[in-house]
Write a protein that holds these residues in place. Sequence first.
Motif, short mmCIF file in Angstrom:
data_model
loop_
_atom_site.label_atom_id
_atom_site.label_comp_id
_atom_site.label_asym_id
_atom_site.label_seq_id
_atom_site.Cartn_x
_atom_site.Cartn_y
_atom_site.Cartn_z
N ALA A 1 0.83 -1.21 0.00
CA ALA A 1 0.00 0.00 0.00
C ALA A 1 0.86 1.26 0.00
O ALA A 1 0.56 2.22 -0.71
N HIS A 2 1.93 1.23 0.76
CA HIS A 2 2.82 2.39 0.82
C HIS A 2 3.47 2.64 -0.54
O HIS A 2 3.51 3.78 -1.02
N LEU A 3 3.97 1.60 -1.16
CA LEU A 3 4.59 1.76 -2.48
C LEU A 3 3.58 2.25 -3.51
O LEU A 3 3.88 3.14 -4.31
N ALA A 4 2.39 1.68 -3.49
CA ALA A 4 1.35 2.11 -4.43
C ALA A 4 0.96 3.56 -4.19
O ALA A 4 0.74 4.31 -5.14
N ALA A 5 0.90 3.96 -2.93
CA ALA A 5 0.57 5.36 -2.61
C ALA A 5 1.63 6.30 -3.16
O ALA A 5 1.31 7.35 -3.73
N LEU A 6 2.89 5.94 -3.00
CA LEU A 6 3.98 6.77 -3.52
C LEU A 6 3.95 6.84 -5.04
O LEU A 6 4.12 7.91 -5.63
N GLU A 7 3.74 5.70 -5.68
CA GLU A 7 3.75 5.64 -7.14
C GLU A 7 2.58 6.37 -7.78
O GLU A 7 2.67 6.78 -8.93
N THR A 8 1.49 6.51 -7.05
CA THR A 8 0.27 7.08 -7.64
C THR A 8 -0.08 8.44 -7.05
O THR A 8 -1.21 8.90 -7.21
N SER A 9 0.87 9.09 -6.42
CA SER A 9 0.56 10.36 -5.75
C SER A 9 0.04 11.43 -6.71
O SER A 9 -0.75 12.28 -6.33
N SER A 10 0.44 11.38 -7.96
CA SER A 10 -0.02 12.39 -8.92
C SER A 10 -0.98 11.82 -9.97
O SER A 10 -1.41 12.55 -10.86
N LYS B 1 -6.83 4.79 -7.33
CA LYS B 1 -8.10 4.10 -7.07
C LYS B 1 -8.03 2.67 -7.56
O LYS B 1 -8.43 1.74 -6.86
N ARG B 2 -7.48 2.47 -8.74
CA ARG B 2 -7.36 1.12 -9.30
C ARG B 2 -6.45 0.25 -8.44
O ARG B 2 -6.78 -0.89 -8.13
N GLN B 3 -5.33 0.81 -8.02
CA GLN B 3 -4.38 0.07 -7.18
C GLN B 3 -5.00 -0.29 -5.82
O GLN B 3 -4.79 -1.38 -5.30
N LYS B 4 -5.75 0.64 -5.27
CA LYS B 4 -6.40 0.42 -3.97
C LYS B 4 -7.38 -0.74 -4.06
O LYS B 4 -7.40 -1.63 -3.21
N LEU B 5 -8.16 -0.76 -5.12
CA LEU B 5 -9.11 -1.85 -5.32
C LEU B 5 -8.37 -3.18 -5.56
O LEU B 5 -8.78 -4.22 -5.04
N THR B 6 -7.29 -3.13 -6.30
CA THR B 6 -6.50 -4.32 -6.55
C THR B 6 -5.95 -4.90 -5.24
O THR B 6 -5.99 -6.12 -5.03
N LEU B 7 -5.46 -4.04 -4.37
CA LEU B 7 -4.95 -4.51 -3.08
C LEU B 7 -6.05 -5.15 -2.24
O LEU B 7 -5.85 -6.21 -1.63
N ILE C 1 -4.84 0.38 4.45
CA ILE C 1 -4.84 0.77 3.03
C ILE C 1 -5.60 2.09 2.86
O ILE C 1 -5.14 2.98 2.14
N GLU C 2 -6.73 2.22 3.53
CA GLU C 2 -7.52 3.46 3.47
C GLU C 2 -6.69 4.65 3.93
O GLU C 2 -6.75 5.72 3.34
N TRP C 3 -5.94 4.46 4.99
CA TRP C 3 -5.13 5.54 5.55
C TRP C 3 -4.00 5.92 4.59
O TRP C 3 -3.69 7.09 4.42
N MET C 4 -3.40 4.93 3.95
CA MET C 4 -2.27 5.17 3.06
C MET C 4 -2.69 5.73 1.71
O MET C 4 -1.95 6.50 1.10
N MET C 5 -3.85 5.34 1.23
CA MET C 5 -4.24 5.64 -0.15
C MET C 5 -5.54 6.44 -0.20
O MET C 5 -6.55 5.99 -0.73
N THR C 6 -5.49 7.64 0.34
CA THR C 6 -6.69 8.48 0.32
C THR C 6 -7.01 8.91 -1.11
O THR C 6 -6.12 9.03 -1.95
N LEU C 7 -8.29 9.13 -1.34
CA LEU C 7 -8.78 9.54 -2.66
C LEU C 7 -9.65 10.77 -2.51
O LEU C 7 -10.30 10.95 -1.49
N PRO C 8 -9.73 11.60 -3.55
CA PRO C 8 -10.68 12.71 -3.52
C PRO C 8 -12.11 12.16 -3.55
O PRO C 8 -12.35 11.01 -3.92
N PHE C 9 -13.04 13.00 -3.16
CA PHE C 9 -14.43 12.58 -2.97
C PHE C 9 -15.00 11.82 -4.18
O PHE C 9 -15.58 10.76 -4.02
N ASN C 10 -14.81 12.35 -5.38
CA ASN C 10 -15.43 11.71 -6.55
C ASN C 10 -14.84 10.32 -6.80
O ASN C 10 -15.56 9.37 -7.11
N LEU C 11 -13.54 10.16 -6.64
CA LEU C 11 -12.92 8.85 -6.84
C LEU C 11 -13.24 7.90 -5.70
O LEU C 11 -13.34 6.69 -5.89
#
Length: 96
Positions: free
Chosen positions: A2-11, A17-23, A44-54
């Motif tokens: 989760a940490h690696l995915a959060a770093l890789e998808t920060s922008s 969102k896709r990575q979070k669901l995959t995990l 995972i929720e804590w590491m990979m926050t998403l904006p409201f719409n996503l």
Amino acid sequence: MAHLAALETSSVLPERKRQKLTLLKRLYDLKFKREDIISLFKFIEWMMTLPFNLEGEFWQEYRNFEESRCMQYVTSVERLGISQGINQRHSVEFET
């Protein structure tokens, strides 16, 4: 992971969102116990926050996945609480 995915998808939040669901799906595939899935998903929720719409899209995709697996690890009461939390977060975002 989760940490690696959060770093890789920060922008690239749609990819996050896709990575979070995959995990989350991977936890099911590995046949983790209900309590373990809930605990790990909180992290995972804590590491990979998403904006409201996503976040809304994520939960819809998760519900579809959960229903297809006939495994409901999140109760209807928990989903209601999650929905209320998302709505409160959404109203706070508009106030600031």
